[in-house]
Every structure is written in structure tokens, then in C-alpha cells.
Design a protein around this motif. Structure first.
Motif, short mmCIF file in Angstrom:
data_model
loop_
_atom_site.label_atom_id
_atom_site.label_comp_id
_atom_site.label_asym_id
_atom_site.label_seq_id
_atom_site.Cartn_x
_atom_site.Cartn_y
_atom_site.Cartn_z
N ALA A 44 0.83 -1.21 0.00
CA ALA A 44 0.00 0.00 0.00
C ALA A 44 0.86 1.26 0.00
O ALA A 44 0.54 2.25 -0.67
N ILE A 45 1.99 1.22 0.73
CA ILE A 45 2.89 2.37 0.76
C ILE A 45 3.50 2.62 -0.62
O ILE A 45 3.73 3.77 -1.01
N TYR A 46 3.75 1.53 -1.38
CA TYR A 46 4.31 1.70 -2.72
C TYR A 46 3.44 2.59 -3.60
O TYR A 46 3.95 3.23 -4.53
N ASN A 47 2.14 2.61 -3.36
CA ASN A 47 1.27 3.48 -4.15
C ASN A 47 1.72 4.93 -4.09
O ASN A 47 1.59 5.68 -5.06
N LYS A 48 2.27 5.34 -2.94
CA LYS A 48 2.74 6.71 -2.77
C LYS A 48 4.21 6.87 -3.09
O LYS A 48 4.61 7.88 -3.69
N THR A 49 5.02 5.87 -2.72
CA THR A 49 6.47 6.05 -2.80
C THR A 49 7.09 5.44 -4.05
O THR A 49 8.05 6.00 -4.60
N HIS A 50 6.60 4.28 -4.49
CA HIS A 50 7.19 3.58 -5.64
C HIS A 50 6.10 2.91 -6.48
O HIS A 50 6.04 1.68 -6.56
N PRO A 51 5.22 3.69 -7.10
CA PRO A 51 4.15 3.07 -7.90
C PRO A 51 4.67 2.21 -9.03
O PRO A 51 3.97 1.30 -9.49
N ASP A 52 5.92 2.45 -9.47
CA ASP A 52 6.50 1.65 -10.54
C ASP A 52 6.76 0.21 -10.13
O ASP A 52 6.93 -0.67 -10.99
N ARG A 53 6.78 -0.07 -8.83
CA ARG A 53 6.99 -1.44 -8.37
C ARG A 53 5.73 -2.30 -8.46
O ARG A 53 5.81 -3.52 -8.38
N LEU A 54 4.59 -1.69 -8.59
CA LEU A 54 3.33 -2.42 -8.57
C LEU A 54 2.94 -2.87 -9.97
O LEU A 54 3.08 -2.11 -10.95
N ALA A 55 2.44 -4.09 -10.06
CA ALA A 55 1.99 -4.62 -11.35
C ALA A 55 0.73 -3.91 -11.81
O ALA A 55 -0.10 -3.47 -10.99
N VAL A 56 0.55 -3.81 -13.13
CA VAL A 56 -0.63 -3.17 -13.71
C VAL A 56 -1.24 -4.11 -14.74
O VAL A 56 -0.59 -5.00 -15.27
N ASN A 57 -2.51 -3.91 -15.00
CA ASN A 57 -3.20 -4.72 -15.99
C ASN A 57 -2.79 -4.29 -17.41
O ASN A 57 -2.67 -3.09 -17.70
N SER A 58 -2.57 -5.28 -18.24
CA SER A 58 -2.30 -5.02 -19.65
C SER A 58 -2.80 -6.21 -20.45
O SER A 58 -3.24 -7.23 -19.90
N GLU A 59 -2.71 -6.10 -21.76
CA GLU A 59 -3.28 -7.13 -22.63
C GLU A 59 -2.64 -8.49 -22.43
O GLU A 59 -3.31 -9.53 -22.47
N ASP A 60 -1.33 -8.52 -22.21
CA ASP A 60 -0.60 -9.78 -22.10
C ASP A 60 -0.25 -10.16 -20.67
O ASP A 60 0.58 -11.05 -20.44
N SER A 61 -0.86 -9.50 -19.69
CA SER A 61 -0.52 -9.77 -18.30
C SER A 61 -1.66 -10.53 -17.62
O SER A 61 -2.79 -10.58 -18.12
N PRO A 62 -1.39 -11.12 -16.46
CA PRO A 62 -2.50 -11.71 -15.69
C PRO A 62 -3.43 -10.60 -15.19
O PRO A 62 -3.08 -9.42 -15.21
N LYS A 63 -4.61 -10.99 -14.75
CA LYS A 63 -5.53 -10.02 -14.16
C LYS A 63 -5.02 -9.62 -12.79
O LYS A 63 -4.83 -10.47 -11.91
N ILE A 64 -4.79 -8.34 -12.60
CA ILE A 64 -4.25 -7.81 -11.35
C ILE A 64 -5.37 -7.14 -10.56
O ILE A 64 -6.08 -6.28 -11.09
N ILE A 65 -5.53 -7.53 -9.31
CA ILE A 65 -6.51 -6.92 -8.41
C ILE A 65 -5.78 -6.29 -7.24
O ILE A 65 -5.04 -6.96 -6.52
N GLY A 66 -5.94 -4.99 -7.04
CA GLY A 66 -5.29 -4.32 -5.92
C GLY A 66 -3.80 -4.21 -6.09
O GLY A 66 -3.27 -4.12 -7.21
N ASP A 67 -3.08 -4.25 -4.96
CA ASP A 67 -1.63 -4.04 -4.95
C ASP A 67 -0.91 -5.38 -5.09
O ASP A 67 -1.10 -6.29 -4.27
N VAL A 68 -0.07 -5.47 -6.11
CA VAL A 68 0.66 -6.72 -6.41
C VAL A 68 2.08 -6.36 -6.83
O VAL A 68 2.29 -5.46 -7.64
N TYR A 69 3.06 -7.09 -6.27
CA TYR A 69 4.45 -6.96 -6.70
C TYR A 69 4.86 -8.26 -7.39
O TYR A 69 4.73 -9.35 -6.81
N ILE A 70 5.37 -8.15 -8.62
CA ILE A 70 5.86 -9.30 -9.37
C ILE A 70 7.30 -9.01 -9.78
O ILE A 70 7.57 -8.02 -10.48
N HIS A 71 8.23 -9.85 -9.34
CA HIS A 71 9.63 -9.65 -9.70
C HIS A 71 9.79 -9.75 -11.22
O HIS A 71 9.14 -10.58 -11.87
#
Length: 421
Positions: free
Chosen positions: A263-290
Motif C-alpha cells: 500500500a505504501i508503494y502506491n505513494k512512494t514507488h508506484p512503478d513497483r506495482l503490477a498493472v493490468n495489460s493485454e498480455d498480463s495476468p488479471k491484477i486486483i489491488g496491490d501486487v508486486y511481481i519480480h
């Protein structure tokens, strides 16, 4: 100039964190994609004029720590050193042993942080508060409010409302003392060593009365041996925080720390959180994927999931409120809920690994210490998180519910409410 000290303990500590601490020192366990004390160091790096961070503990297997320290020094451009205790010396004993190292270059003050706390560390707020303390004070304790029941599991402080002075201190009281609890984060002036030296001499004087004189003489605890006698002397003060704070005592508590840090990443490092895209899995809420993890686009992931390095998540997998550690494999259509899957473990196809915590707000980060899911009704830590140790093989089409599995197990059936040795 100021410094920071992080007390990381050693292998004798963190037993409640097993089986995860059997493979890796607890302070290096990844939460939200990064080692536990990485978050401490990141917070310290934002403090102006903080020039050195010292890790004090008695872990003797140094390679993981050396690698971690080198990576953090390169990223944060701050000097970091590990100081090895010869035995467990307590939360103040290590400070006293390495007082010369701490006081090199005459720091004006130094932070002390316990490794097993997590939060949105308000170090700048503490520093500003500390500067307003009266002359001759020894330090500032970060405090927050807990419920009456939760307070019994922490150090409790009675506060002078006008002065914010610590008037009374009791560690884990048997009856309710105060709802203001010690967060395990401090900012000390060098004068604190006068109080620690007094405690050391007292222990040495009294040691002949005790069964283990050497251990008793050297073991000095900040909470019982320093704060208790200093309370009411005008030397200690409380800086309050309303920000997220908690402890990571058990493996299950890492699930909730993971939720907070994401949740803190939303403010400090939004780039670390996964986002939905055409070729990605369905992301719900805050998710980190290496970046090295492979997650099939047919998966549904989140909220509050961390997927570690080189993890393979096959088709149709459902993940929620979980941590998947490095090199684990989740086979087709498996389901992982409120669980930790260990390094190099395999979850078979159509299997279900699940914990059932008391979680009233599963999609919302907890505020401050408002974390009922960490506790049962009688104040104990909630144990209902499934933890899978390293190199465990779970066969297809089984259910592992509210259980702990030690490393290197090859399971052959379903388990519920068990510790599998």
C-alpha cells in the motif's frame, strides 16, 4: 551528523518465524519484494546528514549479510557496516559493546531500530520532535496507540500530557497500564550510554546472586534495564505516530506487513506495482511481481500478493494475500490464499493452499495498529496462515489448510490444522 543502528538479533531469536528462518536470517526475509530491513535502510537514507548505518547482531553466517549490505550501499550511497556480537547481549548490550563504533565522528544523535518492526517509519518527524526536547534529555521513543488487550503484549508508557515525558514504563504488563505502546524505534543522544553503563555496573555487582553470572552481567535490555529506571526522570520523551506500524514476530505476520508495504508503494514507488495489460495476468489491488518471474496471462493475482524472483505461475492460478518466494512453482489451476510458499517449493495442479485469518477488511490496508487480523479475541497472534517451507512438494488435487510444513517434505495427502514435521 547522525547515525542509525538496526538491531538484527541472531539465530537464537526469531524462533516464532520458523520454518522460514531456517533457510535465511529473519531480517533478510523478503516482504513486498525486498528484505525486511531493506525498508529500514530506505527510510534511514532519507534522513538528512545520516552518514552511517550499523547492523548489530550475532548471525555468524555472513555471506547473505555481506551481499545484502553491498547492494544497499550501492543503491543508497550510505555506509553500512555489520558489527558481530560474540553472544546475545540484549537490546542495550550490543549498543554498549560497540559504543566506540557508534560514537566515532561524534554524532549528535543516533537512531536505534528493532529489525522486526515494520511501518511507514516517521524518522524525520522523530528528528524534529527530538530537537525540541529539553537540554539534558537522553532520547525519544516512538509511540503509538493500541487497544487495551493489544497493549498487554508490548512495552506500555504513561505520558505527561503537557511535556510528552515518559513518566512510567512497564514491559508487557500483566494488567492494563496505558494504551500508548513502544514501537521499538528510538532516537538517542550519546548521553544514553551513561544510563547503559549504570545498568551494566549494576548487573556486574548483582551477578554473584544469579545462576548465570556471565550471561546476567552482559545481558542489558533497553526496555527493562534502561527505560524503567529512567521513566519519570525527565530524560525520555514520547513522539507519537498515527502512521502504519506493526511487528513481524511470526511468519503469519509477514502477510500483513506485505499488505502494508504494498500500500505504501502506491505513494512512494508506484512503478513497483503490477498493472493490468493485454498480455498480463488479471491484477486486483496491490501486487508486486519480480521482473524475472513468469506468470501466465490466465492467472488472477491479488490483492496484496508478492511474487519473488524466478517464480513460475502456470495457467489458471489464483493468488490472494500471499507471498511466493524465489524459484517456487505453482502448477496449473492451483489456488493460494493467505499463505507463504517457500523457496524452490512446488504446488501441484488443482491443489489449494489456504489460511483462514480473521480479516474484516481484506481489501483495505490496516490503519496504524488497527490490525485485528493479527490477533485472536484473547490477544494472541493469529496463527491461521499456512506456511510452506523450502523445497516442499505438494501433490496435485490436495488441500493444505491452516498448516505449517517444514522444509524438504514430499506430501502425499491433504492436511488441516497441522504442523508437518
Amino acid at each position: 551528523m547522525i547515525k542509525a543502528v538496526i538491531l538484527i538479533g541472531g539465530p537464537m531469536k526469531g524462533t516464532r518465524f520458523r520454518p522460514l528462518s531456517l533457510d535465511l536470517p529473519k531480517p533478510l526475509f523478503p516482504v513486498a519484494g525486498f528484505p525486511m530491513i531493506y525498508h529500514h535502510i530506505a527510510a534511514c537514507s532519507k534522513v538528512p546528514n545520516l552518514q552511517e548505518i550499523l547492523l548489530i547482531g550475532f548471525y555468524r553466517h555472513l555471506e547473505p549479510l555481506k551481499k545484502f549490505i553491498a547492494e544497499c550501499q550501492q543503491e543508497f550511497k550510505v555506509q553500512i557496516r555489520y558489527l558481530l556480537e560474540y553472544t546475545a547481549l540484549g537490546t542495550a548490550g550490543g549498543l554498549f559493546l560497540f559504543r566506540d563504533q557508534i560514537l566515532i565522528d561524534n554524532p549528535k544523535a543516533f537512531f536505534v531500530m528493532n529489525a522486526d518492526v515494520c511501518g511507514d517509519f516517521p524518522l524525520l518527524e522523530m528528528l524534529n520532535f527530538h530537537k525540541e526536547n529539553p537540554a539534558g534529555s537522553y532520547g525519544t521513543i516512538l509511540g503509538t496507540e493500541a487497544t487495551r488487550q493489544q497493549s498487554l503484549r508490548f512495552g506500555c508508557m504513561v505520558e505527561g500530557k503537557a511535556t510528552h515525558e515518559v513518566l512510567h514504563y512497564v514491559e508487557k504488563p500483566e494488567t492494563f497500564i496505558s494504551n500508548i505502546i513502544n514501537c521499538g524505534i528510538y532516537l538517542f543522544n550519546p548521553e544514553i550510554f551513561q544510563a547503559i553503563e549504570t545498568a551494566f555496573k549494576k548487573n556486574a555487582k548483582d551477578s554473584y546472586k544469579l545462576d548465570d553470572p556471565v550471561q546476567s552481567r552482559e545481558m542489558i535490555r533497553l526496555e527493562q534495564d534502561i527505560f524503567v529506571p529512567l521513566a519519570g526522570s525527565g530524560k525520555l520523551f514520547i513522539c507519537h505516530t498515527n502512521k502504519f506500524w506493526s511487528q513481524i514476530k511470526s511468519a503469519g505476520a509477514a502477510i500483513y506487513a506485505n499488505r502494508h508495504y504494498l500500500a505504501i508503494y502506491n505513494k512512494t514507488h508506484p512503478d513497483r506495482l503490477a498493472v493490468n495489460s493485454e498480455d498480463s495476468p488479471k491484477i486486483i489491488g496491490d501486487v508486486y511481481i519480480h521482473p524475472t518471474a513468469q506468470v501466465d496471462p490466465t492467472c488472477v493475482v491479488g490483492p496484496n500478493v508478492t511474487i519473488g524472483k524466478n517464480v513460475k505461475v502456470k495457467a489458471g492460478v489464483r493468488l490472494r494475500e500471499s507471498i511466493i518466494l524465489e524459484d517456487a512453482v505453482l502448477q496449473d489451476h492451483s489456488c493460494i490464499l493467505y499463505s507463504i510458499v517457500g523457496w524452490n517449493s512446488i504446488v501441484g495442479a488443482w491443489s489449494r493452499v489456504e489460511g483462514t485469518p480473521n480479516d474484516p477488511n481484506p481489501n483495505k490496508p490496516f490503519a496504524k495498529l488497527d490490525i485485528p487480523a493479527l490477533f485472536t479475541d484473547d490477544g494472541r497472534l493469529n496463527p491461521s496462515i499456512t506456511v510452506i517451507g523450502s523445497k516442499v512438494h505438494i501433490p496435485p488435487e490436495v488441500i493444505i489448510l491452516n498448516s505449517i510444513v517444514l522444509p524438504d517434505k514430499d506430501l502425499n495427502s491433504s492436511y488441516k490444522n497441522q504442523i508437518i514435521l
